[in-house]
Design an enzyme around this catalytic site. Structure first.
Site, PDB file in Angstrom:
ATOM      1  N   CYS A  58       0.825  -1.256  -0.052  1.00  0.00           N
ATOM      2  CA  CYS A  58      -0.003   0.139  -0.099  1.00  0.00           C
ATOM      3  C   CYS A  58       1.015   1.454  -0.048  1.00  0.00           C
ATOM      4  O   CYS A  58       1.924   1.272   0.824  1.00  0.00           O
ATOM      5  CB  CYS A  58      -0.910   0.190   1.116  1.00  0.00           C
ATOM      6  SG  CYS A  58      -1.870   1.467   1.374  1.00  0.00           S
ATOM      7  N   CYS A  64       0.325   5.848   7.304  1.00  0.00           N
ATOM      8  CA  CYS A  64      -0.942   5.507   7.858  1.00  0.00           C
ATOM      9  C   CYS A  64      -0.991   4.661   9.121  1.00  0.00           C
ATOM     10  O   CYS A  64      -0.127   3.405   9.167  1.00  0.00           O
ATOM     11  CB  CYS A  64      -2.129   4.809   6.946  1.00  0.00           C
ATOM     12  SG  CYS A  64      -3.582   4.048   7.470  1.00  0.00           S
ATOM     13  N   CYS A  67      -2.175  -0.043   9.491  1.00  0.00           N
ATOM     14  CA  CYS A  67      -1.504  -1.377   9.455  1.00  0.00           C
ATOM     15  C   CYS A  67      -0.165  -1.085  10.070  1.00  0.00           C
ATOM     16  O   CYS A  67       0.551  -0.193   9.953  1.00  0.00           O
ATOM     17  CB  CYS A  67      -1.158  -1.460   7.896  1.00  0.00           C
ATOM     18  SG  CYS A  67      -2.846  -2.082   7.031  1.00  0.00           S
ATOM     19  N   CYS A 141      -7.355   2.325  -0.319  1.00  0.00           N
ATOM     20  CA  CYS A 141      -6.939   1.593   0.873  1.00  0.00           C
ATOM     21  C   CYS A 141      -7.162  -0.013   0.247  1.00  0.00           C
ATOM     22  O   CYS A 141      -8.230  -0.231  -0.113  1.00  0.00           O
ATOM     23  CB  CYS A 141      -7.937   1.795   2.095  1.00  0.00           C
ATOM     24  SG  CYS A 141      -7.515   0.736   3.546  1.00  0.00           S
ATOM     25  N   GLN A 241     -18.653  -8.928  13.270  1.00  0.00           N
ATOM     26  CA  GLN A 241     -17.277  -9.289  12.785  1.00  0.00           C
ATOM     27  C   GLN A 241     -16.512  -8.669  11.539  1.00  0.00           C
ATOM     28  O   GLN A 241     -17.505  -8.146  10.860  1.00  0.00           O
ATOM     29  CB  GLN A 241     -17.360 -10.745  12.339  1.00  0.00           C
ATOM     30  CG  GLN A 241     -17.827 -11.728  13.610  1.00  0.00           C
ATOM     31  CD  GLN A 241     -16.836 -11.597  14.909  1.00  0.00           C
ATOM     32  OE1 GLN A 241     -15.708 -11.513  14.394  1.00  0.00           O
ATOM     33  NE2 GLN A 241     -17.149 -12.044  15.802  1.00  0.00           N
ATOM     34  N   PHE A 268     -22.655 -13.267  25.539  1.00  0.00           N
ATOM     35  CA  PHE A 268     -22.192 -12.229  24.750  1.00  0.00           C
ATOM     36  C   PHE A 268     -22.644 -12.294  23.262  1.00  0.00           C
ATOM     37  O   PHE A 268     -21.828 -12.346  22.370  1.00  0.00           O
ATOM     38  CB  PHE A 268     -20.566 -11.975  24.773  1.00  0.00           C
ATOM     39  CG  PHE A 268     -20.035 -11.681  26.125  1.00  0.00           C
ATOM     40  CD1 PHE A 268     -20.065 -10.614  26.667  1.00  0.00           C
ATOM     41  CD2 PHE A 268     -19.549 -12.783  26.828  1.00  0.00           C
ATOM     42  CE1 PHE A 268     -19.587 -10.234  28.056  1.00  0.00           C
ATOM     43  CE2 PHE A 268     -19.089 -12.587  28.364  1.00  0.00           C
ATOM     44  CZ  PHE A 268     -19.230 -11.367  28.867  1.00  0.00           C
ATOM     45  N   GLU A 288     -27.063 -11.131  25.830  1.00  0.00           N
ATOM     46  CA  GLU A 288     -26.244 -10.103  25.610  1.00  0.00           C
ATOM     47  C   GLU A 288     -26.477  -8.753  26.453  1.00  0.00           C
ATOM     48  O   GLU A 288     -27.819  -8.605  26.673  1.00  0.00           O
ATOM     49  CB  GLU A 288     -26.547  -9.604  24.112  1.00  0.00           C
ATOM     50  CG  GLU A 288     -26.335  -8.489  23.491  1.00  0.00           C
ATOM     51  CD  GLU A 288     -24.652  -8.024  23.643  1.00  0.00           C
ATOM     52  OE1 GLU A 288     -24.541  -6.756  24.011  1.00  0.00           O
ATOM     53  OE2 GLU A 288     -24.030  -8.963  23.445  1.00  0.00           O
ATOM     54  N   ASP A 336     -18.213 -15.263  23.639  1.00  0.00           N
ATOM     55  CA  ASP A 336     -17.471 -14.427  22.736  1.00  0.00           C
ATOM     56  C   ASP A 336     -17.314 -13.088  23.483  1.00  0.00           C
ATOM     57  O   ASP A 336     -17.928 -12.179  22.939  1.00  0.00           O
ATOM     58  CB  ASP A 336     -18.264 -14.325  21.419  1.00  0.00           C
ATOM     59  CG  ASP A 336     -17.433 -13.498  20.365  1.00  0.00           C
ATOM     60  OD1 ASP A 336     -16.249 -13.148  20.639  1.00  0.00           O
ATOM     61  OD2 ASP A 336     -18.106 -13.121  19.196  1.00  0.00           O
ATOM     62  N   CYS A 362     -10.943 -12.155  20.980  1.00  0.00           N
ATOM     63  CA  CYS A 362     -10.161 -11.341  20.276  1.00  0.00           C
ATOM     64  C   CYS A 362      -8.773 -10.756  20.909  1.00  0.00           C
ATOM     65  O   CYS A 362      -8.290  -9.587  20.728  1.00  0.00           O
ATOM     66  CB  CYS A 362     -10.968 -10.083  19.862  1.00  0.00           C
ATOM     67  SG  CYS A 362     -11.690  -9.022  21.347  1.00  0.00           S
TER      68      CYS A 362
END
Length: 407
Positions: A58, A64, A67, A141, A241, A268, A288, A336, A362
């Site tokens: 990129c 930026c 990343c 991008c 997601q 969750f 939730e 999750d 995550c």
């Protein structure tokens, strides 16, 4: 001028040399030179490059902040992320098989949080520069779907219309089956005149829904997300997601872990990412904390055909986790949690000895902490599947199953 050798990568993607000296944009084994200030070599010269180094694909890679690892080969990044998960588990004395990382392709991100501000000449939209609040325009991008990349013009226009010169807009843009779903925070109060202007912009850019702050939502078409057989309209700004490929990998992993369980609790649950596909073969109870997300899940289930019964409740699982007596009726659990993990809820699951637990995470660090609780209670971890929905970043997700003997 100092000369150092990079020993490893830190969790933020910077190379780390002895000292420690932190060197962004480097890889293990590289010899670099530069001025060190406060333990950071901000402008290194690569004297001896790694054979894992590539030219960033990129044109915005140097400026930026979206990343951190475009300078590394894909196989290096995948292996490094697998190692992050392995090291997090090893810190708690846990050994598990780590499967090869599943990485989403370029141009697959279906949502992006753009920043935008007014300028003297108009407006500027993009992502923040590395370690800065300066906005970098990111036309072309390589992370996001083409529909998101083309939305930068809309984001700039929203800033010119609704941002003050002293504030910055955050514009979350998500693709849906019916068009772009846009949620804006940080803007001026939308008076009737501005609302008319926003409505014209939605028509001009074919936006399905625009939410402006907490008070104004303009809906031309419901922004539908498909979850299994169900069509769901999430509330503005709701968690989803990041890529379709990543979601599919996580859903497939959860399905395999849950197996033939007849009654599943989804903790969750969000808008139903796992609950609704699982309802094709099992009764599901979805829990939730966000009431609007629960309502979206329920409406999606009621409008779908061929699903088994889905019950639900809005409940803060951090302060009020489901207890042992609540959990014993389930054959399997899916969890999750956010990045903080689910310490209190995991403790109750461990005591309830739910036979099968599918854990989606995550954050490998908090996942490993929760995994240690389950292992100490007699659970056995299956293979860990890392999933990379955030290509070229340091972020990594995973799904893994835990089983225990119930006798």
């Amino acid at each position: 001028m100092e000369r150092v050798t990079i020993e490893r990568l830190g969790h933020q993607g910077d190379g780390i040399a002895a000292g420690p000296v932190y060197v962004p944009g480097t890889l293990p084994g590289e010899v670099v030179e530069g001025e060190v200030d406060g333990g950071v070599m901000a402008q290194p010269r690569i004297a001896t490059p790694s054979d894992m180094r590539v030219k960033p694909p990129c044109r915005h890679a140097k400026s930026c902040g979206g990343c951190q690892l475009q300078h590394a080969r894909d196989d290096f990044t995948a292996g490094w992320k697998e190692g992050v998960v392995r090291q997090a588990l090893a810190a708690h004395g846990i050994e598990a098989e780590i499967l090869p990382c599943l990485t989403s392709p370029a141009r697959s991100r279906r949502r992006a949080a753009f920043s935008a501000t007014r300028t003297k000449k108009g407006a500027l939209a993009g992502f923040h520069m590395k370690r800065s609040d300066v906005i970098v325009p990111v036309g072309g991008c390589l992370l996001v779907e083409p529909r998101l990349a083309s939305a930068l013009e809309l984001v700039e226009t929203l800033a010119s219309v609704g941002a003050s010169r002293k504030s910055e807009l955050s514009v979350l843009v998500t693709t849906s089956a019916t068009g772009l779903d846009v949620a804006v925070t940080g803007g001026k109060e939308a008076d009737p005149e501005m609302q008319e202007t926003l409505a014209r912009l939605c028509r001009a850019h074919d936006v399905a829904r625009l939410a402006w702050g907490e008070d104004v939502t303009l809906t031309r078409r419901p922004p539908i997300q498909r979850m299994g057989r169900a069509e769901v309209v999430p509330p503005p700004g709701a968690f989803l997601q990041a890529t379709p490929q990543g979601e599919a990998a996580l859903v497939d992993g959860v399905r395999a872990i849950v197996g033939d369980a007849a009654h599943v609790v989804d903790l969750f649950a969000g808008c139903g990412t796992f609950a609704l596909p699982l309802a094709e073969t099992a009764r599901v109870h979805a829990v939730e904390g966000d009431k609007a997300m629960v309502a979206a899940l329920d409406k999606g289930w009621r409008g779908a055909e061929g699903l088994r019964h889905v019950t639900h409740e809005a409940r803060d699982l951090f302060r009020n986790p489901l207890l042992v007596e609540d959990l014993k009726r389930f054959d399997a659990a899916v969890i999750d949690p956010p990045r903080a993990g689910a310490e209190a809820q995991i403790a109750e699951l461990a005591r309830a000895r739910v036979p099968r637990i599918a854990y989606v995470s995550c954050n490998p660090v908090t996942f490993a902490r929760d995994a240690a609780t389950l292992v100490s209670a007699g659970y056995r971890p299956g293979p860990v599947q890392p999933v990379d929905q955030f290509r070229w970043s340091t972020h990594v997700e995973l799904v893994v199953g835990f089983t225990c003997d119930t006798a």
